[in-house]
Each structure stands twice: as structure tokens, then as C-alpha cells.
Design an enzyme around this catalytic site. Structure first.
Site, PDB file in Angstrom:
ATOM      1  N   ILE A 189       0.841  -1.204   0.000  1.00  8.82           N
ATOM      2  CA  ILE A 189       0.000   0.000   0.000  1.00  8.82           C
ATOM      3  C   ILE A 189       0.874   1.251   0.000  1.00  8.82           C
ATOM      4  N   LYS A 207      12.598  -0.616   5.833  1.00 10.55           N
ATOM      5  CA  LYS A 207      13.637  -1.561   6.268  1.00 10.55           C
ATOM      6  C   LYS A 207      13.907  -2.642   5.215  1.00 10.55           C
ATOM      7  N   ALA A 253       4.722  -1.589   8.722  1.00  9.90           N
ATOM      8  CA  ALA A 253       4.187  -2.521   9.720  1.00  9.90           C
ATOM      9  C   ALA A 253       4.522  -3.940   9.291  1.00  9.90           C
ATOM     10  N   ASN A 271      -1.711 -11.384   9.158  1.00  8.66           N
ATOM     11  CA  ASN A 271      -2.288 -12.086  10.314  1.00  8.66           C
ATOM     12  C   ASN A 271      -1.686 -13.467  10.553  1.00  8.66           C
ATOM     13  N   THR A 290      -6.048  -0.198  10.441  1.00  3.96           N
ATOM     14  CA  THR A 290      -6.904  -1.204   9.813  1.00  3.96           C
ATOM     15  C   THR A 290      -8.255  -1.301  10.517  1.00  3.96           C
ATOM     16  N   ASP A 291      -9.256  -1.766   9.792  1.00 11.32           N
ATOM     17  CA  ASP A 291     -10.571  -1.998  10.420  1.00 11.32           C
ATOM     18  C   ASP A 291     -10.522  -3.168  11.407  1.00 11.32           C
ATOM     19  N   GLU A 292      -9.449  -3.965  11.353  1.00  6.89           N
ATOM     20  CA  GLU A 292      -9.382  -5.143  12.232  1.00  6.89           C
ATOM     21  C   GLU A 292      -9.280  -4.781  13.707  1.00  6.89           C
ATOM     22  N   TYR A 319      -1.620  -9.597  15.256  1.00  8.03           N
ATOM     23  CA  TYR A 319      -1.463  -8.460  14.331  1.00  8.03           C
ATOM     24  C   TYR A 319      -2.405  -7.317  14.706  1.00  8.03           C
ATOM     25  N   SER A 320      -3.706  -7.620  14.797  1.00 13.21           N
ATOM     26  CA  SER A 320      -4.656  -6.508  14.992  1.00 13.21           C
ATOM     27  C   SER A 320      -4.519  -5.891  16.375  1.00 13.21           C
ATOM     28  N   LYS A 364      -1.788  -3.369  16.035  1.00  7.13           N
ATOM     29  CA  LYS A 364      -2.266  -2.180  15.319  1.00  7.13           C
ATOM     30  C   LYS A 364      -3.153  -1.344  16.248  1.00  7.13           C
ATOM     31  N   PRO A 398      -3.653 -12.367  -4.187  1.00  4.60           N
ATOM     32  CA  PRO A 398      -2.468 -12.753  -4.986  1.00  4.60           C
ATOM     33  C   PRO A 398      -2.008 -14.177  -4.738  1.00  4.60           C
ATOM     34  N   ASN A 424     -15.321 -14.859   1.067  1.00  8.59           N
ATOM     35  CA  ASN A 424     -14.099 -15.360   0.426  1.00  8.59           C
ATOM     36  C   ASN A 424     -14.402 -16.320  -0.713  1.00  8.59           C
ATOM     37  N   ASP A 483      -8.788 -23.895   9.048  1.00 12.68           N
ATOM     38  CA  ASP A 483      -9.138 -22.497   9.296  1.00 12.68           C
ATOM     39  C   ASP A 483      -8.020 -21.786  10.065  1.00 12.68           C
TER      40      ASP A 483
HETATM   41  P1  NAD Z   1       3.293  -4.772   3.498  1.00  2.98           P
HETATM   42  O1  NAD Z   1       3.615  -5.905   4.411  1.00  2.98           O
HETATM   43  O2  NAD Z   1       3.079  -5.039   2.040  1.00  2.98           O
HETATM   44  O3  NAD Z   1       4.439  -3.653   3.599  1.00  2.98           O
HETATM   45  C1  NAD Z   1       5.006  -3.248   4.808  1.00  2.98           C
HETATM   46  C2  NAD Z   1       6.254  -2.440   4.507  1.00  2.98           C
HETATM   47  O4  NAD Z   1       6.803  -1.981   5.759  1.00  2.98           O
HETATM   48  C3  NAD Z   1       7.364  -3.220   3.804  1.00  2.98           C
HETATM   49  O5  NAD Z   1       7.924  -2.465   2.748  1.00  2.98           O
HETATM   50  C4  NAD Z   1       8.401  -3.462   4.903  1.00  2.98           C
HETATM   51  O6  NAD Z   1       9.721  -3.581   4.408  1.00  2.98           O
HETATM   52  C5  NAD Z   1       8.203  -2.223   5.765  1.00  2.98           C
HETATM   53  N1  NAD Z   1       8.636  -2.430   7.167  1.00  2.98           N
HETATM   54  C6  NAD Z   1       8.298  -3.464   7.994  1.00  2.98           C
HETATM   55  N2  NAD Z   1       8.918  -3.308   9.190  1.00  2.98           N
HETATM   56  C7  NAD Z   1       9.613  -2.153   9.125  1.00  2.98           C
HETATM   57  C8  NAD Z   1      10.435  -1.451  10.057  1.00  2.98           C
HETATM   58  N3  NAD Z   1      10.650  -1.914  11.291  1.00  2.98           N
HETATM   59  N4  NAD Z   1      10.995  -0.287   9.659  1.00  2.98           N
HETATM   60  C9  NAD Z   1      10.803   0.205   8.399  1.00  2.98           C
HETATM   61  N5  NAD Z   1      10.057  -0.435   7.485  1.00  2.98           N
HETATM   62  C10 NAD Z   1       9.460  -1.587   7.844  1.00  2.98           C
HETATM   63  O7  NAD Z   1       2.021  -4.080   4.154  1.00  2.98           O
HETATM   64  P2  NAD Z   1       0.735  -3.415   3.473  1.00  2.98           P
HETATM   65  O8  NAD Z   1      -0.268  -4.456   3.214  1.00  2.98           O
HETATM   66  O9  NAD Z   1       1.192  -2.527   2.398  1.00  2.98           O
HETATM   67  O10 NAD Z   1       0.204  -2.535   4.698  1.00  2.98           O
HETATM   68  C11 NAD Z   1       0.689  -1.219   4.912  1.00  2.98           C
HETATM   69  C12 NAD Z   1      -0.045  -0.602   6.092  1.00  2.98           C
HETATM   70  O11 NAD Z   1      -1.444  -0.573   5.835  1.00  2.98           O
HETATM   71  C13 NAD Z   1       0.121  -1.362   7.397  1.00  2.98           C
HETATM   72  O12 NAD Z   1       0.237  -0.406   8.438  1.00  2.98           O
HETATM   73  C14 NAD Z   1      -1.169  -2.157   7.536  1.00  2.98           C
HETATM   74  O13 NAD Z   1      -1.465  -2.394   8.881  1.00  2.98           O
HETATM   75  C15 NAD Z   1      -2.158  -1.196   6.908  1.00  2.98           C
HETATM   76  N6  NAD Z   1      -3.366  -1.793   6.322  1.00  2.98           N
HETATM   77  C16 NAD Z   1      -3.248  -2.806   5.407  1.00  2.98           C
HETATM   78  C17 NAD Z   1      -4.408  -3.307   4.801  1.00  2.98           C
HETATM   79  C18 NAD Z   1      -4.327  -4.407   3.751  1.00  2.98           C
HETATM   80  O14 NAD Z   1      -5.343  -4.824   3.237  1.00  2.98           O
HETATM   81  N7  NAD Z   1      -3.144  -4.872   3.375  1.00  2.98           N
HETATM   82  C19 NAD Z   1      -5.659  -2.795   5.152  1.00  2.98           C
HETATM   83  C20 NAD Z   1      -5.727  -1.762   6.100  1.00  2.98           C
HETATM   84  C21 NAD Z   1      -4.575  -1.263   6.662  1.00  2.98           C
HETATM   85  O1  TDX Z   2      -4.872 -18.712   1.417  1.00  2.00           O
HETATM   86  C1  TDX Z   2      -5.743 -18.063   2.024  1.00  2.00           C
HETATM   87  N1  TDX Z   2      -7.012 -18.534   2.091  1.00  2.00           N
HETATM   88  C2  TDX Z   2      -8.028 -17.873   2.716  1.00  2.00           C
HETATM   89  O2  TDX Z   2      -9.173 -18.344   2.739  1.00  2.00           O
HETATM   90  C3  TDX Z   2      -5.438 -16.776   2.664  1.00  2.00           C
HETATM   91  C4  TDX Z   2      -4.042 -16.238   2.627  1.00  2.00           C
HETATM   92  C5  TDX Z   2      -6.475 -16.124   3.274  1.00  2.00           C
HETATM   93  N2  TDX Z   2      -7.724 -16.639   3.329  1.00  2.00           N
HETATM   94  C6  TDX Z   2      -8.816 -15.853   3.961  1.00  2.00           C
HETATM   95  C7  TDX Z   2      -8.523 -15.275   5.317  1.00  2.00           C
HETATM   96  C8  TDX Z   2      -9.339 -13.987   5.311  1.00  2.00           C
HETATM   97  O3  TDX Z   2     -10.692 -14.264   5.669  1.00  2.00           O
HETATM   98  O4  TDX Z   2      -9.006 -14.716   3.100  1.00  2.00           O
HETATM   99  C9  TDX Z   2      -9.319 -13.539   3.856  1.00  2.00           C
HETATM  100  C10 TDX Z   2      -8.286 -12.455   3.570  1.00  2.00           C
HETATM  101  O5  TDX Z   2      -7.052 -12.885   4.122  1.00  2.00           O
HETATM  102  P1  TDX Z   2      -5.723 -11.963   4.107  1.00  2.00           P
HETATM  103  O6  TDX Z   2      -5.417 -11.588   2.710  1.00  2.00           O
HETATM  104  O7  TDX Z   2      -4.704 -12.669   4.914  1.00  2.00           O
HETATM  105  O8  TDX Z   2      -6.257 -10.632   4.803  1.00  2.00           O
HETATM  106  P2  TDX Z   2      -6.858 -10.328   6.275  1.00  2.00           P
HETATM  107  O9  TDX Z   2      -6.425 -11.323   7.267  1.00  2.00           O
HETATM  108  O10 TDX Z   2      -8.309 -10.043   6.094  1.00  2.00           O
HETATM  109  O11 TDX Z   2      -6.061  -8.946   6.590  1.00  2.00           O
HETATM  110  C11 TDX Z   2      -5.850  -7.964   5.550  1.00  2.00           C
HETATM  111  O12 TDX Z   2      -6.747  -6.898   5.662  1.00  2.00           O
HETATM  112  C12 TDX Z   2      -6.630  -6.058   6.789  1.00  2.00           C
HETATM  113  C13 TDX Z   2      -4.416  -7.416   5.605  1.00  2.00           C
HETATM  114  O13 TDX Z   2      -3.497  -8.490   5.485  1.00  2.00           O
HETATM  115  C14 TDX Z   2      -4.174  -6.633   6.873  1.00  2.00           C
HETATM  116  O14 TDX Z   2      -2.890  -6.038   6.831  1.00  2.00           O
HETATM  117  C15 TDX Z   2      -5.218  -5.546   6.957  1.00  2.00           C
HETATM  118  O15 TDX Z   2      -5.091  -4.883   8.176  1.00  2.00           O
END
Ligand code: NAD
Ligand code: TDX
Length: 339
Positions: A19, A41, A87, A91, A128-130, A155-156, A159, A197, A254, A277
Site C-alpha cells: 500500500i 527496512k 508494519a 495475520n 486497519t478496520d481489524e 497483528y490486529s 495495530k 495474490p 471469500n 481455518d
Molecule cells: P506490506 O507488508 O506489504 O508492507 C510493509 C512495509 O513496511 C514493507 O515495505 C516493509 O519492508 C516495511 N517495514 C516493515 N517493518 C519495518 C520497520 N521496522 N521499519 C521500516 N520499514 C518496515 O504491508 P501493506 O499491506 O502494504 O500494509 C501497509 C499498512 O497498511 C500497514 O500499516 C497495515 O497495517 C495497513 N493496512 C493494510 C491493509 C491491507 O489490506 N493490506 C488494510 C488496512 C490497513
Molecule cells: O490462502 C488463504 N485462504 C483464505 O481463505 C489466505 C491467505 C487467506 N484466506 C482468507 C482469510 C481472510 O478471511 O481470506 C481472507 C483475507 O485474508 P488476508 O489476505 O490474509 O487478509 P486479512 O487477514 O483479512 O487482513 C488484511 O486486511 C486487513 C491485511 O493483510 C491486513 O494487513 C489488513 O489490516
């Protein structure tokens, strides 16, 4: 709405991740007079390729840890604002090993807030909404800014801790903090450990997609570009000390998302494995983003999930070099967990 804040120099932590890098691209493309310093990092989730197309006059990359107070002191002396994405974000990893989550998400946010306090820097905290826990499938309610905190996973909970630190630094020290809590993002450059992905890359490798539990868990999907525009609106127009929920009305379970991926890739929609699960698996997330829309006038652009998913599938098909190197280790980790 607060008076318009127009930063010229911003620091983006975690800007080499999913993100964060999408946000950096959004700023470079849409805010032509802003210089971005990325602090990252480069953990397993960070990838410099995510930023390769950006010229040096628009962005500076600094490899470093958000827990490094000395480094923060230097960087914060020369910026107007910080947008904090860095971060540990997955999870399942937090269940296997919570330690780095406590360190980066809690201690790292603490160090950043202290540097923001010392240098009087505007601070936007990404969350995050979590943090609100989960909702029942048959509950019509959605999360709002007033929903009590009730996080489920390591994780949550980290956060949630970081959100509370940010709130306290505003109230006690007057740091100019805003906080956003967003729902599940999808789009290009998301690590293949995450749900969408993982399934796309599995199908491209002829591995069956894996669905946890009964597959009925609901996530509220938002395209990462819409997350970026919302964060910019909050950074520049949001009121200090306030929380804004970000969501695009994208609730889906899902199994429906998996069917859409399989269908979009020309596969039999039932050709996947049911796996163990996730412990403590949150049932449903749903965001009410009325405050963000009415107060700051934000609206999502990507309201057609099928279209956004099609583009996302195409991005992974077109960029195998981006994700293939991580595939074996990612799947080995899941296999050891029975997933
Ligand atoms: P990501 O895991 O793809 O990226 C995290 C990045 O932070 C990486 O580039 C990593 O190298 C860097 N990082 C980790 N530890 C570090 C440290 N100690 N110092 C400096 N850099 C560090 O994560 P993402 O999915 O892009 O999420 C980004 C933010 O958005 C997070 O704060 C996450 O909680 C929040 N968020 C994610 C989602 C989601 O769906 N992925 C939803 C809501 C909120
Ligand atoms: O292989 C899988 N099969 C499956 O059923 C994986 C990896 C996940 N899942 C399920 C678990 C969840 O219900 O899919 C849903 C989405 O899973 P994740 O992509 O791991 O996301 P989630 O745990 O919902 O958290 C994501 O959204 C909130 C981000 O990873 C967090 O960083 C963000 O805060």
C-alpha cells in the site's frame, strides 16, 4: 474540515511495501510539488522494484528501521509530514511469530511519534478496520469511528496499540495526529502471502487455490488507489486528533472472491482445496465511511470490483518476475501450517 495543509516534503514509512508504494506512486503522479522520502527496512515484504520508475528529483529512498530513534531524529528535522504505513501486516505470520509485530507495530510507532513530537511534524497513522474485531454474518451493522476496539489477532492487537499511542500523543502532547482505519486492499504489488495474490499465483503455478474454514468470512474490499486518495484527503484536510474510516462498500465473502478469480482465469470454479481455518479467524468486516465522504468529500473511483480484479489478475500475469522468487518460501510456510 480543517484549513488546507499543503506539505512540500513528506516521509512515507513502509513505502516499499504494497500500500505504501501505491501511495508513493499516487503522490508522485497527482501532487507535482511534493517530494517524498521513503523510509523502509526492506523486510521480506518490502521491494525496491516497487519504486523503480520514480525519478530521484521526486523521491529519496532511505533504507532503515522505524525503531531507529537516531535515524528518525535526522530525517524528521527536514520534513513537513509523515505518513506511517510501515508494519508487519500479515495475520497468519503474527499467529506463527508475534514478536516482530510487537516490535515494529508498537515500538516503531512509539519512536515515530516521539520524533514527530520533538520536531513538531504532522503525523498521519495508517491503520486497519481489524482493530474493531469482527461482526456476525447476519448483523446489518458496520464499523464506525465510535465502534469499541476489540482486536482478535496478534497483528490486529498491535495495530490497535499503535492507534492508541497515536491518540495519546495528540491528547497529551498536542502532536498533530490523524488516524485512518481502512478495510482490505487489493491491487498491484500485493505480497503473494495475501488472499487474492496467493490464489492468482497458485493458479499460474498449477497449484490449487486454498480456502480457509467454510469460506464464508466476509471482507470489505477496496482498491489500493482509493486508499491512497483517501489518505491524501485526510492528511491535507482532516481535523487533528480525528479518526476516519476508509471503505468503498465492497463486502464479499471469500468463496465468492475465489470463484471470481477462478472464473476470471478461465478455470473450473470448484477446482480448489478447503484447508484448515485460521485460529481466531474474524468472521466479517464492514466499513461505514460516511464521515470521510461527508466531511472531506472523498469518493472511491474503483467501484466495480470485477473490473479491479481483472486488472489485478492481469498485473500478476504480466509481472511474474516480481512475485516468483517468493512463491516457494511462501507456500512452504503455509504447508507447515496445514494451509
Ligand atoms: P506490506 O507488508 O506489504 O508492507 C510493509 C512495509 O513496511 C514493507 O515495505 C516493509 O519492508 C516495511 N517495514 C516493515 N517493518 C519495518 C520497520 N521496522 N521499519 C521500516 N520499514 C518496515 O504491508 P501493506 O499491506 O502494504 O500494509 C501497509 C499498512 O497498511 C500497514 O500499516 C497495515 O497495517 C495497513 N493496512 C493494510 C491493509 C491491507 O489490506 N493490506 C488494510 C488496512 C490497513
Ligand atoms: O490462502 C488463504 N485462504 C483464505 O481463505 C489466505 C491467505 C487467506 N484466506 C482468507 C482469510 C481472510 O478471511 O481470506 C481472507 C483475507 O485474508 P488476508 O489476505 O490474509 O487478509 P486479512 O487477514 O483479512 O487482513 C488484511 O486486511 C486487513 C491485511 O493483510 C491486513 O494487513 C489488513 O489490516
Amino acid at each position: 474540515m480543517a484549513e488546507l495543509f499543503q506539505p512540500k516534503k513528506i516521509i512515507v514509512t513502509g513505502g516499499a511495501g504494497f500500500i505504501g508504494s501505491n501511495f508513493v506512486h499516487w503522490v508522485v503522479d497527482n501532487q507535482l510539488d511534493v517530494h517524498v522520502t521513503v523510509l523502509d527496512k526492506l523486510t521480506y515484504a518490502g521491494n525496491l522494484d516497487n519504486l523503480e520508475a520514480i525519478s530521484e528529483d521526486r523521491m529519496t529512498f532511505v533504507k532503515g528501521d522505524i525503531c531507529d530513534a537516531e535515524l528518525l531524529d535526522k530525517l524528521f528535522a527536514d520534513t513537513n509530514a509523515v505518513v506511517h504505513f510501515a508494519a508487519e501486516s500479515h495475520n497468519d505470520n503474527s499467529i506463527a511469530d508475534p514478536e516482530p509485530f510487537v516490535r515494529t507495530n508498537v515500538e516503531g510507532t512509539y519512536q515515530l511519534l516521539e520524533a514527530a513530537r520533538k520536531h513538531k511534524v504532522r503525523f498521519h497513522h495508517i491503520s486497519t478496520d481489524e482493530v474493531y474485531g469482527d461482526l456476525a454474518l447476519d448483523d446489518p451493522a458496520r464499523f464506525t469511528e465510535d465502534t469499541p476496539y476489540c482486536p482478535s489477532s496478534p497483528y490486529s492487537s498491535t495495530k490497535a496499540s499503535s492507534d492508541l499511542l497515536a491518540r495519546a500523543w495528540y491528547r497529551t502532547y498536542g502532536v498533530e495526529v490523524t488516524i485512518s482505519n481502512c478495510s482490505n486492499n487489493y491491487g498491484p504489488r500485493q505480497h503473494i502471502e495475501k488472499f487474492i495474490p496467493r490464489q492468482i499465483s497458485n493458479i499460474l503455478y498449477d497449484i490449487k487455490p486454498k480456502l480457509y474454514g467454510d469460506g464464508l468470512n466476509v471482507r470489505d474490499w477496496i482498491h489500493t488507489e482509493d486508499h491512497s486518495s483517501a489518505v491524501w484527503a485526510i492528511l491535507t484536510k482532516g481535523r487533528h486528533g480525528e479518526t476516519y474510516l476508509i471503505g468503498a462498500d465492497g463486502e464479499k465473502n471469500n468463496i465468492d472472491v475465489l470463484h471470481a478469480i477462478l472464473e476470471g482465469m478461465g478455470k473450473d470454479t470448484e477446482d480448489f482445496d478447503w484447508v484448515k481455518d485460521r485460529p481466531g479467524h474474524d468472521r466479517r468486516y464492514a466499513i461505514d465511511s460516511t464521515k470521510l465522504r461527508t466531511e472531506l468529500g472523498w469518493l472511491p473511483k474503483h467501484t466495480n470490483f470485477a473490473e479491479g480484479l481483472k486488472d489485478t489478475i492481469k498485473w500478476y500475469e504480466d509481472n511474474p518476475q516480481w512475485w516468483q522468487g517468493a512463491k516457494q518460501a511462501t507456500e512452504a510456510k503455509y504447508k507447515a501450517q496445514g494451509q
